[in-house]
Write a protein that holds these residues in place. Structure first.
Motif, mmCIF file in Angstrom:
data_model
loop_
_atom_site.group_PDB
_atom_site.id
_atom_site.type_symbol
_atom_site.label_atom_id
_atom_site.label_comp_id
_atom_site.label_asym_id
_atom_site.label_seq_id
_atom_site.Cartn_x
_atom_site.Cartn_y
_atom_site.Cartn_z
ATOM 1 N N LEU A 189 2.860 -2.700 7.793
ATOM 2 C CA LEU A 189 2.479 -2.529 6.318
ATOM 3 C C LEU A 189 1.261 -1.410 6.174
ATOM 4 O O LEU A 189 1.342 -1.036 5.004
ATOM 5 C CB LEU A 189 2.377 -3.878 5.497
ATOM 6 N N ILE A 190 0.634 -1.446 7.283
ATOM 7 C CA ILE A 190 -0.583 -0.599 7.108
ATOM 8 C C ILE A 190 -0.265 0.748 7.928
ATOM 9 O O ILE A 190 0.431 1.030 8.662
ATOM 10 C CB ILE A 190 -1.627 -1.114 8.164
ATOM 11 N N PRO A 191 -0.622 1.945 6.950
ATOM 12 C CA PRO A 191 -1.774 1.974 5.949
ATOM 13 C C PRO A 191 -1.089 1.949 4.726
ATOM 14 O O PRO A 191 -1.633 2.160 3.291
ATOM 15 C CB PRO A 191 -2.490 3.045 6.132
ATOM 16 N N VAL A 192 0.444 2.207 4.425
ATOM 17 C CA VAL A 192 0.969 2.593 3.409
ATOM 18 C C VAL A 192 0.884 1.575 2.159
ATOM 19 O O VAL A 192 0.456 2.098 1.139
ATOM 20 C CB VAL A 192 2.469 2.842 3.743
ATOM 21 N N MET A 193 1.076 0.217 2.564
ATOM 22 C CA MET A 193 0.789 -0.531 1.374
ATOM 23 C C MET A 193 -0.397 -0.406 0.515
ATOM 24 O O MET A 193 -0.609 -0.160 -0.636
ATOM 25 C CB MET A 193 1.114 -1.887 1.912
ATOM 26 N N LEU A 194 -1.516 -0.284 1.506
ATOM 27 C CA LEU A 194 -2.836 -0.283 1.004
ATOM 28 C C LEU A 194 -3.110 1.168 0.287
ATOM 29 O O LEU A 194 -3.445 1.003 -0.865
ATOM 30 C CB LEU A 194 -3.997 -0.276 1.913
ATOM 31 N N LEU A 195 -2.415 2.087 0.576
ATOM 32 C CA LEU A 195 -2.622 3.551 -0.075
ATOM 33 C C LEU A 195 -2.064 3.404 -1.456
ATOM 34 O O LEU A 195 -2.543 3.812 -2.419
ATOM 35 C CB LEU A 195 -2.129 4.569 0.788
ATOM 36 N N VAL A 196 -0.603 2.778 -1.396
ATOM 37 C CA VAL A 196 0.268 2.731 -2.641
ATOM 38 C C VAL A 196 -0.582 1.881 -3.803
ATOM 39 O O VAL A 196 -0.525 2.393 -4.916
ATOM 40 C CB VAL A 196 1.626 2.409 -2.500
ATOM 41 N N LEU A 197 -1.052 0.706 -3.084
ATOM 42 C CA LEU A 197 -1.565 -0.065 -4.191
ATOM 43 C C LEU A 197 -2.916 0.346 -4.782
ATOM 44 O O LEU A 197 -3.210 -0.053 -5.962
ATOM 45 C CB LEU A 197 -1.854 -1.366 -3.724
ATOM 46 N N MET A 198 -3.498 1.241 -4.141
ATOM 47 C CA MET A 198 -4.982 1.595 -4.435
ATOM 48 C C MET A 198 -4.841 2.862 -5.620
ATOM 49 O O MET A 198 -5.738 2.863 -6.431
ATOM 50 C CB MET A 198 -5.815 1.898 -3.369
ATOM 51 N N ILE A 199 -3.575 3.356 -5.840
ATOM 52 C CA ILE A 199 -3.510 4.532 -6.491
ATOM 53 C C ILE A 199 -3.790 4.010 -8.150
ATOM 54 O O ILE A 199 -4.425 4.408 -8.881
ATOM 55 C CB ILE A 199 -2.165 5.321 -6.492
ATOM 56 N N PRO A 200 -2.775 2.753 -8.409
ATOM 57 C CA PRO A 200 -3.060 2.500 -9.970
ATOM 58 C C PRO A 200 -4.415 1.883 -10.233
ATOM 59 O O PRO A 200 -5.150 1.993 -11.054
ATOM 60 C CB PRO A 200 -1.831 1.624 -10.201
ATOM 61 N N LEU A 201 -4.831 1.179 -9.031
ATOM 62 C CA LEU A 201 -6.198 0.262 -9.128
ATOM 63 C C LEU A 201 -7.357 1.293 -9.469
ATOM 64 O O LEU A 201 -8.222 1.341 -10.349
ATOM 65 C CB LEU A 201 -6.497 -0.276 -7.826
ATOM 66 N N ASN A 202 -7.395 2.457 -8.547
ATOM 67 C CA ASN A 202 -8.374 3.485 -8.551
ATOM 68 C C ASN A 202 -8.301 4.239 -9.998
ATOM 69 O O ASN A 202 -9.267 4.796 -10.708
ATOM 70 C CB ASN A 202 -8.339 4.359 -7.411
ATOM 71 N N LEU A 203 -6.783 4.688 -10.391
ATOM 72 C CA LEU A 203 -6.546 5.349 -11.788
ATOM 73 C C LEU A 203 -7.281 4.368 -12.842
ATOM 74 O O LEU A 203 -8.137 5.104 -13.736
ATOM 75 C CB LEU A 203 -5.503 5.455 -11.987
ATOM 76 N N TYR A 204 -7.128 3.037 -12.784
ATOM 77 C CA TYR A 204 -7.985 2.169 -13.720
ATOM 78 C C TYR A 204 -9.337 2.289 -13.684
ATOM 79 O O TYR A 204 -9.932 2.521 -14.808
ATOM 80 C CB TYR A 204 -7.377 0.816 -13.513
ATOM 81 N N ILE A 205 -9.926 2.193 -12.634
ATOM 82 C CA ILE A 205 -11.369 2.178 -12.515
ATOM 83 C C ILE A 205 -11.995 3.389 -12.962
ATOM 84 O O ILE A 205 -12.995 3.504 -13.727
ATOM 85 C CB ILE A 205 -11.984 1.793 -10.984
ATOM 86 N N ALA A 206 -11.418 4.639 -12.711
ATOM 87 C CA ALA A 206 -11.918 5.832 -12.963
ATOM 88 C C ALA A 206 -11.941 5.912 -14.308
ATOM 89 O O ALA A 206 -12.751 6.550 -15.187
ATOM 90 C CB ALA A 206 -11.191 7.010 -12.054
#
Length: 236
Positions: free
Chosen positions: A42-59
């Protein structure tokens, strides 16, 4: 994947999203060791995909504090580093990848912790992007180099700027990984099931993020990096 494994990953996704939403990083540092232990594929694709909406929210949440100059120069280096990271992902086996995750996280975090206070210039920012491109594309972890560059910045600037840098880099990495055949349907389905837990953790962070700043934030971020690196090395 068993229900127990699914539950463990889901719980860590929620916790990691809360930590990243509160401090500006920590998601991959916490989640990568757990996912690597349960299912390294699952590495690294799962991490990269999940972090897109997460970082969009934080930014978006702290968008007025974004250091756009830093984002620009980090992104230049990040693009170049992506291809080196892809090469590493292709040539190493899962055991070697686990060791790479652990050691790259630990070394970068210790360097960041010991480095004297400084304001990063353009070459430093580009180098940070280059290193992050290598580590995030191959392992999903890109936080420690950002921690080194922005560890002395105010909390809102660190969180928002790092979020945008992550966002740009994650999109670049996923496009390159997809064209190279590294993104599987099974991984995307498993990742999709984690989105509700990501959303809950992100939402809860809004009640804490404004309380974290200065040295406390710096030590929390770098502490997570050191601990996660040690765990991966021991497990590998």
């Amino acid at each position: 994947m068993s229900m127990l494994a699914f539950g463990v990953i889901a719980a860590i996704v929620l916790i990691s999203a809360f930590v990243q939403g509160s401090t500006g990083m920590g998601f991959a540092m916490i989640l990568a060791p757990v996912v690597t232990f349960i299912d390294p594929s699952l590495i690294p694709v799962m991490l990269l995909v999940l972090m897109i909406p997460l970082n969009l929210y934080i930014a978006a949440r702290e968008r007025e504090h974004i250091d756009w100059t830093g984002v620009k120069w980090i992104s230049v280096g990040r693009f170049a580093g992506t291809f080196a990271g892809l090469w590493i992902l292709v040539i190493v086996n899962l055991h070697q990848l686990a060791l790479l995750i652990g050691w790259s996280t630990l070394i970068a975090a210790v360097v960041a912790l010991l480095a004297p206070k400084f304001t990063p210039n353009k070459p430093v920012l580009a180098t940070v992007g280059l290193v992050t491109g290598v580590t995030e594309t191959s392992t999903g972890i890109g936080g420690p180099p950002y921690a080194l560059a922005y560890q002395h910045s105010p909390g809102p600037e660190l969180r928002s700027t790092v979020a945008v840098c992550f966002l740009v880099g994650e999109i670049i990495s996923l496009i390159v990984l997809a064209f190279s055949g590294q993104v599987s349907a099974d991984t995307m389905v498993t990742t999709a099931w984690m989105l509700p837990f990501l959303a809950v953790g992100s939402f809860l962070s809004r009640y804490v993020h404004h309380r974290l700043d200065g040295p406390v934030l710096r030590y929390i971020v770098l502490g997570f990096a050191i601990v996660s690196g040690i765990i991966v090395i021991v497990q590998a």
